[in-house]
Design an enzyme around this catalytic site. Sequence first.
Site, short mmCIF file in Angstrom:
data_model
loop_
_atom_site.label_atom_id
_atom_site.label_comp_id
_atom_site.label_asym_id
_atom_site.label_seq_id
_atom_site.Cartn_x
_atom_site.Cartn_y
_atom_site.Cartn_z
CG ASP A 130 -18.39 -9.05 20.19
OD1 ASP A 130 -18.44 -8.18 19.31
OD2 ASP A 130 -17.32 -9.57 20.59
CG ASN A 138 -10.89 -11.90 10.83
OD1 ASN A 138 -11.34 -12.82 10.14
ND2 ASN A 138 -11.66 -10.91 11.25
CG HIS A 143 -9.88 -10.86 6.76
ND1 HIS A 143 -10.58 -10.18 7.73
CD2 HIS A 143 -8.64 -10.32 6.78
CE1 HIS A 143 -9.82 -9.26 8.30
NE2 HIS A 143 -8.63 -9.32 7.73
CD GLU A 173 -16.07 -8.61 16.05
OE1 GLU A 173 -15.26 -8.29 16.94
OE2 GLU A 173 -16.10 -8.07 14.94
#
Length: 249
Positions: A130, A138, A143, A173
């Site tokens: 992760d 973001n 993005h 993610e």
Amino acid sequence: GYEREEAIGKTSKILKSGHHDIEFYKTLWATILRGDIYRETIINRKKNGDLYYENKTITPLKDDNNTIIGFASTGKDVTMETLMHKEMERIATVDKLTGIYNRHKFEELFALESERSRRFSQPLSLILIDIDHFKSVNDTYGHDVGDEVLKTLTTVVQENIRKIDIFARWGGEEFLILSPTTDLENIQMLAEKLRLAVENAPFPKVNHITISLGISTFNTEDTFTELFKRVDQGLYYAKEHGRNQVGII
């Protein structure tokens, strides 16, 4: 693409693409020489060099004594249908953004690898990755930059795993790596190698990111859900204890 005058008198070798091996043609000839009809999709080449897919049917012609006296070959260009089917298969197995396996394909491959692990008593391990603080990426950069981070991470990981390791985007993610023939000690070493590789890699715009990882090994009685729950717990531990580290369950 051939005119009648160019084709008449020639054999079908003028269409040969080079995409089929000797065994392919051995099977073809063995089928028709025993008097059976041959049906297959063949990759052929046009006069201008373009490849095309052809649904080929070759029918042996026999006389009154059932002796083969020739063959009738017919074909239909199915290039568009074939390419559309291949694209649908690709979409069904590949994550659109990163180009690696998607969640559906990963679960399918896990079923195969877990059965192989049981059958041959070989270790099998899983890593859950992760990206730390990805929401901030973001929110701060947009993005598009977030997408570039995901693609760069994919490249970094691919450069540091084996070809037999199965790498997939699990969602958002989060990424998964299924590592055949890898025990707990070695999966820990791989996870740490990946952590350092990402920490030291340059990323577009954001320059620097880190990852947290959860790892575990497969037990013969495990379902995917049970194994995933353990790596998820490992990931949670890593994040709760400062991120940019490996959690082992």
